[in-house]
Design an enzyme around this catalytic site. Structure first.
Site, mmCIF file in Angstrom:
data_model
loop_
_atom_site.group_PDB
_atom_site.id
_atom_site.type_symbol
_atom_site.label_atom_id
_atom_site.label_comp_id
_atom_site.label_asym_id
_atom_site.label_seq_id
_atom_site.Cartn_x
_atom_site.Cartn_y
_atom_site.Cartn_z
ATOM 1 N N GLU A 236 -27.149 -31.037 -67.590
ATOM 2 C CA GLU A 236 -27.221 -32.440 -68.040
ATOM 3 C C GLU A 236 -28.635 -32.976 -68.255
ATOM 4 O O GLU A 236 -28.940 -34.111 -67.868
ATOM 5 C CB GLU A 236 -26.449 -33.331 -67.056
ATOM 6 C CG GLU A 236 -24.987 -32.899 -66.924
ATOM 7 C CD GLU A 236 -24.138 -33.826 -66.053
ATOM 8 O OE1 GLU A 236 -24.694 -34.701 -65.385
ATOM 9 O OE2 GLU A 236 -22.897 -33.664 -66.066
ATOM 10 N N GLU B 15 -16.069 -26.865 -68.044
ATOM 11 C CA GLU B 15 -15.421 -27.792 -67.083
ATOM 12 C C GLU B 15 -14.261 -28.543 -67.745
ATOM 13 O O GLU B 15 -14.162 -29.763 -67.666
ATOM 14 C CB GLU B 15 -16.457 -28.803 -66.551
ATOM 15 C CG GLU B 15 -17.701 -28.148 -65.966
ATOM 16 C CD GLU B 15 -18.748 -29.136 -65.462
ATOM 17 O OE1 GLU B 15 -18.432 -30.332 -65.321
ATOM 18 O OE2 GLU B 15 -19.880 -28.696 -65.209
HETATM 19 C C1 XIL Z 1 -18.306 -33.351 -59.831
HETATM 20 C C2 XIL Z 1 -17.378 -32.910 -58.694
HETATM 21 O O1 XIL Z 1 -16.153 -32.493 -59.250
HETATM 22 C C3 XIL Z 1 -17.181 -34.037 -57.727
HETATM 23 O O2 XIL Z 1 -16.454 -33.585 -56.580
HETATM 24 C C4 XIL Z 1 -18.529 -34.607 -57.267
HETATM 25 O O3 XIL Z 1 -18.323 -35.745 -56.468
HETATM 26 C C5 XIL Z 1 -19.388 -34.978 -58.454
HETATM 27 O O4 XIL Z 1 -19.514 -33.854 -59.318
HETATM 28 N N1 XIL Z 1 -20.203 -32.444 -64.449
HETATM 29 C C6 XIL Z 1 -20.654 -31.467 -63.597
HETATM 30 C C7 XIL Z 1 -19.992 -31.269 -62.287
HETATM 31 O O5 XIL Z 1 -21.538 -30.676 -63.982
HETATM 32 O O6 XIL Z 1 -20.879 -30.829 -61.306
HETATM 33 C C8 XIL Z 1 -19.301 -32.531 -61.829
HETATM 34 O O7 XIL Z 1 -18.579 -32.248 -60.652
HETATM 35 C C9 XIL Z 1 -18.402 -33.065 -62.910
HETATM 36 C C10 XIL Z 1 -19.216 -33.425 -64.127
#
Ligand code: XIL
Length: 371
Positions: free
Chosen positions: A149, A255
């Protein structure tokens, strides 16, 4: 006669998605992000191992978990996670070495006593962090999300953060170099959200292009794929996959989920709709069949598109195992969500059947890829 005998069982198998597994029919690695404590949740193991070949720990390898203070390393949960994955024959995707956001970076990274750290100090700390984490699991983690990110959603190229303020783009280049030095066999990913969208796509291609030109070992681009029902950006995604193909770069969908309760407005107009949105919870007693059917169609169209780019896509990972475990039950507000292929009991939803159908379909001659 022989022919008839051979065809019957095949037809029976094809008629139902039950008994078919995502990993069994995927042309790419099939993955899922799972709770850090998966080793303590035997009830989740059958679903996990039946459908997936790769696992990403949801939180326990993030910088804030691994090194909350300088030199205070916390590897307990991550060690257990990796050992568990190995015991099940699953490959691990490490996530993530640098999360280029201030609220996701332990503050000590940026500080030097009562002043801001210098670029040299920040990069030296990053080098230690990456070398220690990647080195600890050398040969045991197949892929790393190296930088997460870093791209800006607005006018700038890179997101405003201590990382960019102190070190400019160089921290990204060095992160890849140092991850590669610590484990030359690991596949290294630049990961972001919305990086398939017009505008951010160009920034992503520009960044990866500059990194490659400087010799950085960037092996794939991660498209997080956190989509919303009725707003899946198919055209933008197709343009992005085509551009990556042209550049000879791999993509991972890192994701994936399709939220059934659109959340985009949460960030609109300086966040002024949030109080009102925080009360939205329409599917607390279950998701209506027509919504599940729409979600299934949209997943199907997405996987149809992915299959046209199966030479580009190295992995498709969902974010969480089933609806009950989705991060979208609490992000960005608390609601009962239904974004995945399996319901709260771990039973396949219409979306599962639709995805299996797309994955198992023979490639039609018209959709033959041109490489
Ligand atoms: C999220 C997790 O799923 C949560 O449990 C945590 O509180 C915050 O992070 N993009 C990403 C992930 O790269 O690391 C994130 O995961 C979701 C969005």
């Amino acid at each position: 006669m022989l022919r008839a005998l051979m065809l019957v069982p095949l037809a029976v198998v094809c008629a139902s998605a039950a008994g078919q597994s995502i990993r069994g029919v995927s042309p790419w690695a099939s993955g899922v992000g799972v709770a850090d404590r998966i080793a303590d949740r035997p009830e989740d193991w059958p679903l996990l191992t039946e459908h997936f070949s790769h696992v990403t720990p949801e939180n326990c390898m993030k910088p804030v978990a691994v090194q909350p203070e300088e030199g205070r390393w916390n590897f307990g949960q991550a060690d257990r996670f990796v050992a568990f994955a190995e015991s099940k024959g699953l490959k691990v995707v490490g996530h993530c070495l640098v999360w280029a956001k201030d609220d996701r970076t332990p503050p000590w990274f940026y500080r030097d006593g009562d002043k801001e750290a210098s670029k040299e100090l920040l990069l030296a700390r990053m080098k230690t962090h990456i070398g220690t984490v990647v080195g600890r699991y050398k040969g045991r983690i197949a892929e790393w999300d190296v930088v997460n990110e870093a791209l800006d959603d607005g006018k700038s190229e890179l997101r405003e953060s201590g990382w960019t303020r102190l070190a400019g783009e160089e921290f990204i280049l060095r992160a890849f170099e140092w991850a590669h030095a610590a484990d030359p066999a690991a596949m290294l990913v630049y990961n972001d959200y919305n990086d398939e969208l017009d505008g951010k796509r160009e920034k992503m291609l520009g960044l990866v292009g500059r990194l490659k030109a400087r010799g950085a070992p960037v092996h794939a681009v991660g498209l997080q794929g956190h989509y919303e029902i009725d707003r899946v950006p198919y055209e933008a995604l197709e343009k992005t996959l085509a551009a990556l193909r042209k550049l000879g770069l791999k993509a991972v969908v890192s994701e994936l989920d399709i939220d059934v309760i659109p959340r985009g407005r949460w960030w609109a107009d300086g966040g002024r709709h949030r109080a009102e949105m925080a009360r939205i919870n329409p599917y607390a007693d279950g998701c209506p069949p027509e919504v599940l059917a729409r979600q299934a169609e949209q997943y199907a169209r997405l996987f149809r598109l992915f299959r046209q780019y199966e030479d580009v896509i190295a992995r498709v990972s969902f974010w969480n195992l089933h609806d009950g475990q989705s991060w979208l039950n609490s992000f960005p507000w608390k609601r009962v969500n239904h974004p995945l292929l399996f319901d709260r009991q771990g039973s396949p939803k219409p979306a599962f059947t639709a995805v299996i159908k797309e994955l198992a379909a023979p490639r039609s001659p018209g959709s033959q890829v041109t490489r």
